[in-house]
Design an enzyme around this catalytic site. Structure first.
Site, PDB file in Angstrom:
ATOM      1  N   GLY A   1       3.770  51.013 105.162  1.00 39.65           N
ATOM      2  CA  GLY A   1       3.318  52.332 105.590  1.00 39.65           C
ATOM      3  C   GLY A   1       4.485  53.290 105.672  1.00 39.65           C
ATOM      4  N   SER A   2       4.399  54.231 106.592  1.00 40.62           N
ATOM      5  CA  SER A   2       5.374  55.324 106.640  1.00 40.62           C
ATOM      6  C   SER A   2       6.788  54.872 106.969  1.00 40.62           C
ATOM      7  CB  SER A   2       4.936  56.363 107.653  1.00 40.62           C
ATOM      8  OG  SER A   2       3.652  56.822 107.314  1.00 40.62           O
ATOM      9  N   ILE A   3       6.948  53.642 107.482  1.00 36.24           N
ATOM     10  CA  ILE A   3       8.305  53.161 107.744  1.00 36.24           C
ATOM     11  C   ILE A   3       9.114  53.192 106.451  1.00 36.24           C
ATOM     12  CG2 ILE A   3       9.568  51.026 108.208  1.00 36.24           C
ATOM     13  CD1 ILE A   3       7.794  50.564 110.520  1.00 36.24           C
TER      14      ILE A   3
END
Lengths: 363, 608
Positions: free
Chosen positions: B322-324
């Site tokens: 995801g956004s990590i």
């Protein structure tokens, strides 16, 4: 005709009779140990004995002094065989010790025992220090002996490598080593062994320890020893009788036709039978040493002493192992343990001894 | 050389030596004859008795395994005394009688036991383990009926004791009886025999050689019905070596509590060394359950559990980041000079590529955002632009530099690689060319990208510690292993760190929930879509998720300058990253400071 009679008279018949008696005891035991499990072994051993007798006659007929002239070729042939067995030998249980041709297998490290005795005896009869050898004299033979010993260690066969080292040491002690050199060597050995151990890495030590441990099963070796001790002890004075040894017949005793065959003798024939066998060996060795003392040349004498040491070590180590006073190492009992290569070499030795004994009457 | 030599009378020279040799032979043969006399005549009766029913039994004694300790020496895996039920096949005249009696006494499965004994008949005197670790009551019952049970005995032994039950169960692993396959794998090493215990997973497997120790043995005499009479020879087993972990038991408890009973994983790591302070995976299992006689039903239940409680999700769980992942894409963009950090991009809430429209998570759009703002608010459109400019090859190359797409190298078995997709990979896997849109999805950490929590801990540590990529480690005996220094200028790393601080502290930050007035914390949220459009098509039966909610990620570190701790949490199907995984990370970071204070107090007290 008269000359022919003289030839016969000068043969050491006592030696031949002794060897034949030992062989006979061996055959009886081998029959008892293998008849139910693997009867083919008995027949094969008889064939080996016949082949061995031919070897013995050849070496008896041949002038043993020829050996002194061909000690380098003999040595080189041995080295080639030892290298070949490492490359082409059959892998049995992680060791390459045997050449196999169908049913027959041959172990070059057994041959190495006698060729090295001949090499050392030749060297000892050619180069002689008046006061015995010093360290510098010993450096070259040390190198010569360590090559085959290392090859045998690579197979790996620690037992044979060890026994060859002991035989060589024994002959050199007979030849004579200067006292100061002897002390120096002894102190060097006693210092370098533990020091070398300290310098080893942990995993190397583990490997060496695993290598020194001759048993496959972690619990196996003392099992063998205990069963062997029970077999011997329970034979008592008169033995359980031929074919009636329970330890042998019920197969409690492992390796009973090779390394532990002495236990079969002791169980089935008792103290009487076992001590007669021991005395037969004593007679054989005494005779060989006597022939050595009487030999007409230095080479013949050294070969006799070498072969005597060879028999002493084999008999003592094998029987001590069965009696549980020595760790289990794979050393055969001469003329009795099943195994063609060892039998051939033993008979060869007897042939050489007979030749030395007989020829002292000619020149 | 010296012709004189050959002419010296040989007899004179060798007579003395020959006699000496004869004397030696005399001594050696006397030893043999004396010993024969002793064994056969004096002790003959004794050996004859032993041979009558061959009464010698030999048995291995299990070595106590080394203990597993936490970094402060607290014992996590210990040993306790136990009793094993043992049979010597040859001493059992009637197998059926004995096994049915045992089944009545202690409820042993008679068929299973009979099978084991019959199988052992081939080596009639080698003990067969019928049951490990029987209870004290069962032991007493068997002991009281021992006359009725020929060939059966109770052997004192030691058994593993996992002191805190399921705490760190995946790290510790468990031991079990050696299987046929494992036995074959170790053939020729002379280490194992049937019935031995061996590490099956975790540290128990990884450090098997240290922990195992060396077996002892006991040789004893039995009577006619196989009962032990006398020990003839005994060698004491050598205990295994203790293994110390970098895990702090207290932080492990805190991390475990923080995750509660949700499915997921937490990893706490020291960013400047790679030491793992806590590693939690849920659901777990009580490791003690695998000791002793384990019922096949129980085992089947555990193995077939759809939640896979035996899997260590910290290094075997593969999730889209995801956004990590945006952090890594941003660094790649900076390093390759694709973006100017201060340049603003307009986010209308979507991004059009050809006929396809890619949405931002914030439908109404973020307006004008620069790099820092894009990270703080996790703007997808900014990263669509960046992804398009970078291309998948450069994204993949940079992810690989950070150690993604391959096991981290921690000292634990069976770690997985995760996946960083590339054009070649897709062609090989699906026989279809890479789509531009897939690059955009990859840039926001969705699609094919898969990472493990431990990989994120490793990569993120390098980002926040100034660019040093350390191999995560869990054995205290190992020293830090620096894999490489990232080819990223320090100033870029500082920009990213600043942005990550903003994620937590900025009023619009996605991780505001983690903010704490006491400590400076930086971090990044991640919400991994579980399988929709693209991925669901390739799923076979096994991969179909049991729920369709998103996975929640959060990675946090503290303090922002010189971070001492970095925590990664993933909650499977937890929903939004910040609100679900964020508090878990915050709990662990606060726990870390609490423990630190506690230790400091102890030290200052000790000084007084």
């Amino acid at each position: 005709m008269k000359r022919y009679q003289k030839v016969i008279n000068n043969i050491d018949r006592g030696l031949i009779v002794t060897v034949l008696l030992i062989i006979l005891v061996g055959l009886l035991c081998l029959y008892s140990a293998t008849r139910t499990v693997n009867p083919g072994i008995f027949t094969k051993q008889i064939l080996w004995i016949l082949l061995g007798s031919i070897c013995m006659i050849i070496f008896f007929a041949m002038d043993y002094r020829i050996l002194k002239n061909i000690y380098w070729p003999l040595y080189l042939i041995t080295l080639i065989l030892l290298v070949c067995v490492l490359v082409f030998g059959r892998d049995i249980a992680g060791a390459r010790r045997w050449f196999t041709f169908g049913q027959v297998s041959f172990q070059p490290s057994e041959l190495a025992k006698i060729t090295l005795i001949i090499w050392i005896a030749s060297y000892g009869s050619i180069k002689k220090g008046i006061q015995g050898y010093n360290i510098r004299d010993l450096a070259f033979p040390f190198l010569i002996i360590s090559v085959p010993v290392i090859l045998i260690l690579l197979e790996p066969d620690l037992g044979t490598a060890g026994i060859i080292t002991l035989i060589a040491t024994g002959i050199f002690l007979v030849i004579g080593i200067q006292r100061s050199s002897l002390i120096a060597i002894l102190s060097m050995v006693s210092v370098s062994l533990p020091a070398g151990w300290l310098f080893l890495k942990d995993y190397q030590r583990k490997r060496i320890l695993a290598f020194l441990d001759p048993s496959q099963d972690p619990l196996g070796s003392s099992y063998c020893t205990i069963q062997s001790k029970i077999a011997i002890g329970s034979g008592r004075l008169l033995g359980k009788g031929f074919l009636h040894g329970t330890q042998t017949q019920l197969r409690f005793l492992p390796e009973h036709h090779t390394d532990f065959i002495f236990s079969v003798v002791a169980e089935e024939w008792g103290f009487i039978g076992a001590s007669i066998l021991v005395l037969l060996y004593l007679l054989l060795i005494t005779k060989i040493i006597y022939i050595g003392i009487k030999a007409k040349d230095r080479f013949g004498a050294l070969v006799c002493f070498g072969i005597a040491i060879y028999f002493i070590l084999h008999v003592f180590i094998n029987i001590s192992m069965a009696l549980g006073i020595m760790p289990v190492v794979g050393v055969p009992l001469p003329f009795i343990s099943y195994g063609g290569s060892s039998l051939l070499v033993n008979m060869m030795c007897i042939g050489i001894i007979l030749s030395i004994s007989w020829r002292r009457f000619i020149f | 050389m010296k012709p004189r030599v050959e002419s010296i009378p040989i007899e004179m020279e060798f007579r003395k030596k020959g006699i000496l040799l004869l004397a030696l032979v005399g001594v050696l043969f006397s030893i043999i004859l004396g010993r024969l006399m002793y064994m056969q005549v004096i002790k003959g009766e004794y050996y004859a008795g032993l041979s009558r029913n061959n009464r010698i039994r030999i048995m291995g004694i299990r070595a106590p395994r080394g203990r597993i300790l936490d970094r402060n020496g607290i014992v996590l895996a210990d040993n306790r005394p136990s009793y094993d039920l043992i049979a010597i096949p040859n001493d059992i005249p009637n197998i059926h009688y004995v096994t049915s009696k045992l089944s009545r006494l202690i409820g042993l499965d008679p068929k299973e036991a009979a099978k084991k004994i019959r199988k052992g008949k081939r080596r009639p005197y080698t003990p067969v383990y019928l049951a490990r670790d029987i209870t004290f009551e069962n032991m007493a019952r068997v002991e009281s009926e021992t006359y009725e049970l020929p060939g059966i005995s109770i052997d004192p032994s030691t058994e593993r004791d996992y002191v805190y039950k399921d705490l760190a169960c995946h790290v510790l692993g468990f031991v079990g009886e050696i299987s046929k396959k494992e036995l074959d794998a170790h053939r020729g090493e002379k280490k194992y025999a049937i019935g031995d215990l061996i590490g099956k997973s975790g540290i128990e497997l990884e450090c098997e050689d240290e922990l195992r120790g060396k077996k002892g043995k006991k040789i004893f005499e039995v009577d006619a019905i196989g009962r032990r009479q006398k020990v003839l020879e005994e060698s004491i087993p050598t205990p295994g070596k203790d293994v110390m972990l970098t895990i702090d038991k207290r932080l492990q408890v805190i991390a475990s509590d923080a995750l509660r009973d949700r499915t997921g994983a937490v990893v706490a790591i020291v960013p400047s060394t790679g030491e793992v302070l806590a590693m939690v995976s849920k659901p777990g299992f009580d490791t003690n359950m695998f000791l002793g006689p384990i019922a096949p039903e129980v085992w089947q239940k555990v193995v077939n559990d759809p939640m896979h409680p035996l899997e260590n999700r910290a290094l075997r769980g593969q999730y889209p980041p995801g956004s990590i992942f945006k952090i890594f894409v941003a660094l790649a963009g900076l390093t390759d000079n694709v973006i100017d950090p201060s340049k603003e991009i307009f986010c209308p809430g979507y991004f059009d590529l050809g006929s396809k429209r890619f949405l931002c998570w914030k439908r109404q759009g973020h307006g004008d955002v620069n790099l820092k703002r894009a990270i703080i608010e996790s703007c997808d459109v900014y990263f669509y632009h960046l992804g398009k400019d970078l291309g998948i090859d450069r994204i993949k190359a940079f992810a690989n530099i950070l150690g993604l797409g391959r096991p981290t190298g921690i000292e634990l078995p069976n770690e997985v690689s995760g996946l960083i997709p590339s054009q070649g990979w897709k062609l090989r896997r699906f026989h279809r060319p890479w789509q531009k849109g897939e690059t955009l999805i990859t840039a926001i950490g969705q699609g094919y990208v898969l990472v493990t929590p431990l990989q994120i801990a490793k990569a993120m540590s390098a980002v926040v510690n100034g660019g040093f990529l350390y191999t995560p480690r869990i054995l205290a005996s190992d020293s830090p292993r620096l894999e490489k220094q990232l080819p990223v200028p320090r100033s870029y790393l500082d920009i990213i760190k600043g942005a990550m601080r903003g994620v937590v502290e900025d009023p619009h930050g996605t991780g505001r929930i983690v903010r704490d007035p006491m400590f400076s914390i930086g971090g990044k949220t991640g919400t991994a879509q579980v399988v929709r459009k693209i991925v669901s098509k390739r799923s076979d039966e096994k991969d179909i998720p049991y729920r369709y909610r998103d996975h929640a990620w959060f990675v946090g570190f503290s303090p922002v300058e010189n971070p001492e701790i970095l925590v990664v949490a993933v909650v499977e199907h937890g929903g939004h990253g910040g609100s679900i995984a964020g508090p878990v990370v915050k709990d662990v970071i606060k726990g870390y400071y609490f423990i630190k204070e506690l230790d400091n107090e102890k030290i200052s007290k000790g000084n007084k």
